[in-house]
Motif scaffolding. Structure first.
Motif, mmCIF file in Angstrom:
data_model
loop_
_atom_site.group_PDB
_atom_site.id
_atom_site.type_symbol
_atom_site.label_atom_id
_atom_site.label_comp_id
_atom_site.label_asym_id
_atom_site.label_seq_id
_atom_site.Cartn_x
_atom_site.Cartn_y
_atom_site.Cartn_z
ATOM 1 N N HIS A 1 -6.101 -51.990 -55.756
ATOM 2 C CA HIS A 1 -6.564 -50.825 -56.514
ATOM 3 C C HIS A 1 -6.036 -50.931 -57.951
ATOM 4 C CE1 HIS A 1 -6.946 -49.218 -52.421
ATOM 5 N NE2 HIS A 1 -7.925 -48.495 -52.945
ATOM 6 N N CYS B 1 -15.466 -55.533 -55.611
ATOM 7 C CA CYS B 1 -14.828 -54.221 -55.558
ATOM 8 C C CYS B 1 -15.669 -53.295 -54.685
ATOM 9 C CB CYS B 1 -14.710 -53.631 -56.956
ATOM 10 S SG CYS B 1 -13.644 -54.594 -58.042
ATOM 11 N N ASP C 1 -11.761 -47.533 -55.754
ATOM 12 C CA ASP C 1 -12.219 -48.911 -55.684
ATOM 13 C C ASP C 1 -11.058 -49.870 -55.457
ATOM 14 O OD1 ASP C 1 -14.880 -48.286 -56.058
ATOM 15 O OD2 ASP C 1 -14.830 -48.596 -58.224
ATOM 16 N N ALA C 2 -11.296 -50.853 -54.614
ATOM 17 C CA ALA C 2 -10.324 -51.898 -54.320
ATOM 18 C C ALA C 2 -11.053 -53.231 -54.422
ATOM 19 C CB ALA C 2 -9.722 -51.710 -52.937
#
Length: 147
Positions: A59, A44, A51-52
């Motif tokens: 996400h 992440c 955050d991805a």
């Protein structure tokens, strides 16, 4: 049933009946290549929207919209099969909103720009053309407006 040509040139069937639409796994492959720089389960990391995580840089809000598959957001996003199911569920959920799901370009813009992402290709104000940089990356992998 509608046949849609994916970025890899393969035909994919998408049903539009009372049942939930099905989107084949191979439609998600090019997004993983673009999102993770070679189809890797990335940790992440923060981007402009939070955050991805994982193969598709999912996400948390996207994860909720894809019906929160187990084993949880971070673990699912780093498991290719689970993350692919999440992307397909997200696409099926929003495919008829704002021209999404009509072609390869609209799927790419939906994935990148959210539920109204397919509509974010308009370059005149007030809608910012926020999905074009992503669309160009996916297009470079063989996707076209007509596929």
């Amino acid at each position: 049933m509608i046949l849609v040509k994916t970025m890899l040139g393969a035909a994919v069937s998408v049903t539009n009946t009372v049942q939930k639409p099905r989107i084949a796994v191979r439609t998600t492959l090019p997004y993983a290549g673009v999102e993770s720089g070679g189809c890797k389960p990335l940790d992440c990391r923060f981007d402009i929207n939070g955050d991805a995580c994982g193969y598709f840089q999912i996400h948390y809000a996207y994860y909720i919209d894809c019906h929160k598959p187990k084993p949880g957001w971070e673990k699912c996003s780093k498991d290719y099969n689970c993350a692919s199911r999440c992307v397909r569920a997200y696409m099926a959920r929003y495919k008829n909103l704002s021209y999404a799901g009509t072609n390869c370009e609209s799927y790419a813009r939906l994935h990148n720009g959210g539920p109204s992402g397919a509509n974010k290709q308009i370059t005149s104000p007030p809608i910012y053309d926020s999905t074009t940089p992503y669309w160009k990356k996916v297009k470079a992998q063989g996707c076209s407006i007509n596929s």
